[in-house]
Design a protein around this motif. Structure first.
Motif, short mmCIF file in Angstrom:
data_model
loop_
_atom_site.label_atom_id
_atom_site.label_comp_id
_atom_site.label_asym_id
_atom_site.label_seq_id
_atom_site.Cartn_x
_atom_site.Cartn_y
_atom_site.Cartn_z
N SER A 251 13.39 -4.56 -5.76
CA SER A 251 11.96 -4.35 -5.83
C SER A 251 11.56 -3.60 -7.10
N SER B 9 6.71 -2.96 -3.86
CA SER B 9 7.67 -3.61 -2.98
C SER B 9 8.00 -5.02 -3.44
N CYS B 10 7.33 -5.44 -4.48
CA CYS B 10 7.53 -6.81 -4.93
C CYS B 10 8.88 -6.97 -5.61
N PRO B 11 9.63 -7.99 -5.28
CA PRO B 11 10.90 -8.18 -5.97
C PRO B 11 10.64 -8.64 -7.41
N ARG C 231 6.23 -14.29 -14.43
CA ARG C 231 5.28 -14.84 -13.47
C ARG C 231 4.10 -13.91 -13.28
N ALA D 216 12.07 0.12 -6.82
CA ALA D 216 13.44 0.59 -7.01
C ALA D 216 13.79 0.64 -8.49
N ASN E 203 19.70 -20.44 -20.47
CA ASN E 203 18.22 -20.43 -20.44
C ASN E 203 17.62 -19.47 -19.44
N LEU E 204 18.35 -18.46 -19.03
CA LEU E 204 17.78 -17.54 -18.05
C LEU E 204 17.06 -16.37 -18.71
N ARG F 91 22.89 -14.06 -10.05
CA ARG F 91 21.64 -14.81 -9.93
C ARG F 91 21.53 -15.37 -8.53
N ASP F 92 20.31 -15.38 -8.01
CA ASP F 92 20.06 -16.02 -6.72
C ASP F 92 20.97 -15.53 -5.62
N SER G 198 16.44 -13.50 -9.75
CA SER G 198 16.16 -14.16 -8.47
C SER G 198 16.91 -13.52 -7.32
N CYS G 199 16.98 -12.20 -7.34
CA CYS G 199 17.55 -11.46 -6.22
C CYS G 199 16.40 -10.73 -5.53
N GLY G 200 16.72 -9.65 -4.83
CA GLY G 200 15.65 -9.02 -4.06
C GLY G 200 15.39 -7.57 -4.44
#
Lengths: 255, 584
Positions: free
Chosen positions: B515, B546-548, B537, B518, B79-80, B485-486, B511-513
């Motif tokens: 941006s 810069s938003c992930p 979202r 990038a 479900n990802l 993930r995460d 759910s990592c970082g």
């Protein structure tokens, strides 16, 4: 194409930019400890050295992996870390490499034990990684096993009447106290001792083996008179209503 | 100057080469081999339906008989991947209907298949034989009816864990009476009842039927009827394995099973009534595959079963089997190659099952041929993992899921780096690895150093910094699929290893970082990659540099960007911008 080095010219300012990020998609990775107490900082430097030797360092390179000694690099480390790991150990990295001091090891270790309170498995999307086909039966099974537990507790005493040919007074036997035909037959022989045979207690019960003048039968759910011993024990227990010990078929036409 | 064999000879030689990799290598030798090879390639495998355009494929390989396509990324199983992301097969079917009228086989995995597609398939290929749909969705029993009705020579119809809209159980009746060619029928995932009489008649007129997997709704009482009609079965999947306990049902079931002398594989077993289990004991010694992963039997019953399956090679089971059952498995099943243990109750902290790391250690000790492991458990230790690694250096697939994310070694409270490190170091042929538990960058260092044959890596809630990702991307020479993930991985390692991504099939990061900026950069600089940002979202048009990003899916492609994306997916860097999708 040198996809790696040339690429990074542009991102120096950009990607490291504010700790903007969010808390949303990125979980708090909190107190994850790299090294056990025994490891000292030498290991980190070895690791970094290994990485830097295997990977060509370019002045434009803004990896922030600790490859850059001093200068702008360390800022990048801090910035990058801040986005991702609020409790990162890079607070000490104003100097050369990412260094985990002993005090912070101790600190981290403690919190690693106390507060490994990662997201509750039940509330994380897609975790644990089980495909849908295996998820549905799980809930159904849980309900079922709870029901089973309950009903098996209620049925912990399952007694059936036993009547013997030629005897007016019947007995009762608890089937759940047995888990095989053998023990049941022996119990019955003991109950009706003297009436069944001059029984030797060694060897298979004569009731079951067919060498006695009596035969053990039962009445099942449908009201039919059946010979005991044909079906697996559990199945027998679920379908038996009462037991009857009858004289052998020569004298009765029940079977 | 090269001397060469006549074409016919080379073609004949090539006909023995079946693996895609080898065929691809053959086609690189020289122009004439390329030409010859492309005319005699019969099977195509497309691991990512967006990596190539069907027109290109048809142009290069004009005489294909069998196609396999995969759509959504693997994490869609959990479900990802949001609904509507893509993976539509219809455009492919349209092209191959035109280009391959003699196509015989279609195999699809994780794709959206509509009734229209099924209908088109059923009408376009006069010699269609094999349809296998794995983890697909989007179709109903009407589509199946079309396949049944129109594919005169159908041999294989398998629905593996698909989501099918069940409109009617009567689709089975659409198989004409003249259809007697069926060899394999798998309807296990269908939720509603199929017409039993239609099923019975179908089985009765299919003398070549080797695989029959029923769905839950076929009652236990009716199994013996089917088994008696098809005693030649090699693989059989029961329905619900429970019924009111009656000795006549039991007796006929027992007899029916013992009449199946070729039975090698069993599955099904939803909702087990233990009293009926002994009915299939007579086939246990011949079984090579046993899937009890839905069976709610308890450890004693499961132990009794596995103890009799001396030829077992593959076992899927719930954790009800417990350590004692796994000990029995280790003693009795010396040919075991694959073990999968699923959690019966994954969402509670303390289950009542006595399944620990010990069970897996026992199996690793007792089963010398063990190669593939999928194990869900609640506790693990480095020492157990190291023992397993020492016992079984021949492991090729190791997937361990400790239910609680970031759970440390339960004895020492340390991270499980050393344990997983031992696995990659000792198991030199390891191709697939899934990790869980508390893991630092250290474990990635081990993987980068030793995981040279690693083809697929799945990571969750692990690592501390980009160094971790960097180790993997720079060290794993054979890596083709990476899903994360995460984890606290950001831009740096990704950008520094951008060219690696072109050597891989795909990379998933959620759910990592990483941006948004990038991603844009990567998309702009790497035309051979589609960099898809998936974010439900935020409004993707207003996302700050810069938003992930919420989710990122990068894959190499020669087909350019796709145009069937929903509004929460953007392909970065194409068309000089964010790659605006066209709503479809």
């Amino acid at each position: 194409m040198d996809g790696t080095l040339g690429l990074l010219g542009g991102i120096h300012g950009g990607a490291d930019g504010g700790g903007g990020g969010d808390g949303g998609g990125v979980p708090s990775c909190g107190s994850i400890l790299t090294n056990s107490k025994e490891d000292d900082t030498m290991n980190d430097q070895d690791m970094l050295a290994e990485v830097s030797s295997s990977y060509p360092v370019d002045d434009d390179l803004e990896l922030g992996l600790g490859l850059r000694i001093g200068g702008g690099g360390s800022n990048a480390i801090q910035e990058g870390s801040r986005i991702l790991r609020p409790n990162s150990c890079s607070s000490s990295s104003s100097s050369s490499s990412v260094n985990i001091t002993n005090s912070s090891i101790a600190g981290f270790k403690k919190s690693a034990i106390d507060s490994v309170s990662p997201p509750n498995a039940a509330s994380v999307v897609g975790w644990p990684p089980i495909r849908r086909a295996h998820r549905m039966p799980i809930l159904a099974n849980r309900i079922k096993s709870e029901r089973k537990e309950y009903s098996s507790r209620a049925k912990s005493y399952l007694s059936v009447k036993v009547n013997m040919d030629g005897t007016l007074i019947g007995r009762k036997v608890d089937l759940n106290a047995h888990n095989s035909y053998e023990t049941l037959a022996r119990t019955l022989e003991n109950m009706f001792y003297g009436r069944l045979s001059n029984t030797e207690t060694i060897g298979r019960s004569r009731l079951l083996s067919g060498t006695s003048e009596f035969v053990l039968t039962y009445e099942d759910k449908d009201g039919d008179c059946m010979l005991v011993g044909d079906v697996p024990w559990q199945m027998f227990v679920s379908s038996v209503k009462r037991l009857r010990i009858l004289r052998s078929p020569k004298s009765r036409n029940c079977i | 100057m090269a001397y060469s064999f006549p074409e016919e000879v080379l073609e004949h030689v090539f006909s023995f080469i079946s693996s895609e990799k080898d065929r691809n290598a053959v086609s690189l030798v020289c122009k004439s081999w390329y030409e010859m090879e492309r005319w005699c390639r019969r099977r195509i495998f497309v691991g990512n339906c967006y990596a190539v355009n069907p027109k290109i494929m048809i142009r290069r390989f004009p005489e294909v008989k069998s196609i396999e396509l995969k759509g959504k990324p693997h994490f869609a199983d959990f479900n990802l991947v949001p609904e509507g992301w893509g993976g539509y097969v219809y455009p492919w079917i349209v092209e191959i209907a035109r280009g391959y009228p003699c196509l015989e086989e279609i195999r699809l995995k994780r794709m959206v298949v509509t009734d229209e597609s099924l209908e088109l398939i059923s009408k376009s290929f006069k010699n269609f034989k094999v349809l296998v749909l794995s983890s697909c969705e989007g179709f109903s029993t009407d589509g199946l009816a079309a396949i049944a009705a129109n594919c005169r020579n159908l041999r294989v119809l398998e629905l593996r864990e698909c989501e099918v809209e069940d409109l009617s159980g009567h689709w089975l009746s659409h198989f004409p009476d003249s259809c007697t060619s069926l060899e394999s029928l798998n309807i296990a995932c269908l939720l509603s009842e199929v017409s039993f009489s239609a099923l019975e008649r179908l089985v009765a007129r299919s003398p070549n039927l080797k695989t029959l997997r029923l769905n839950r709704n076929v009652p236990l009482e009716k199994l013996s009827t089917l088994l008696q009609l098809a005693p030649q079965l090699v693989e059989f999947g029961t329905g619900v394995y429970s019924a009111e306990i009656r000795s006549d049902v039991y007796a006929s079931l027992t007899e029916a099973f013992s009449g199946c002398k070729n039975l090698k594989g069993l599955s099904g077993f939803w909702e087990v009534i233990p009293a009926y289990l002994p009915a299939f004991y007579s086939v246990c010694s011949r079984l090579t595959t046993l899937n009890l992963s839905y069976a709610t039997a308890q450890s004693p019953e499961l132990t009794k079963i596995v103890s009799q399956c001396h030829n077992l090679q593959r076992l899927l089971v719930l954790d009800y089997i417990e350590d004692t059952g796994l000990n029995a498995l280790a003693l009795s099943c010396k040919d075991l190659q694959e073990l999968r243990v699923f959690p019966s109750d994954p969402f509670v902290a303390d289950a009542n099952v006595l399944l620990t790391e010990q069970g897996l250690v026992s199996v690793s000790e007792g089963c010398p041929k063990l190669q593939s492991v999928l194990y869900f458990c609640r506790q693990m230790s480095n020492s157990a993992l190291i023992t397993i690694a020492n016992n079984r250096p021949n492991l090729t697939c190791f997937r361990l899921c400790i239910l609680e994310p970031r759970a440390p070694d339960y004895v020492t409270f340390e991270p499980l780096d050393a344990g997983f490190g031992a696995i990659v170091e000792n198991c030199k042929q390891l191709r697939r690895l899934s990790m869980s538990g508390l893991l630092t960058d250290r474990v990635f260092e081990h993987i980068g150093t030793h995981g040279k044959k690693l083809d697929m890596l799945s990571v969750a809630f692990a690592g501390e910094s980009d160094l971790g990702l960097h180790h993997v991307l720079s060290g794993c020479d054979s890596l083709r699929k990476l899903e994360i993930r995460d984890c606290p991985f950001g831009d740096k390692a990704l950008l520094a290893n951008a060219s690696k991504l072109e050597t891989m099939r795909s990379l998933w990061m959620s759910s990592c970082g990483v941006s948004f900026g990038a991603c844009k950069l990567l998309g702009e600089k790497m035309p051979g990659l589609n960099v898809e940002v998936i974010d439900e979202r935020e409004n993707l048009d207003s996302l700050h540099e810069s938003c992930p990003v919420e989710k990122l899916y990068i894959y190499r492609t020669v087909a350019g960007q796709r145009f069937d994306m929903p509004d929460f997916v953007r392909t970065m860097g194409k068309d000089g911008g964010g790659g605006v999708p066209i709503k479809c």
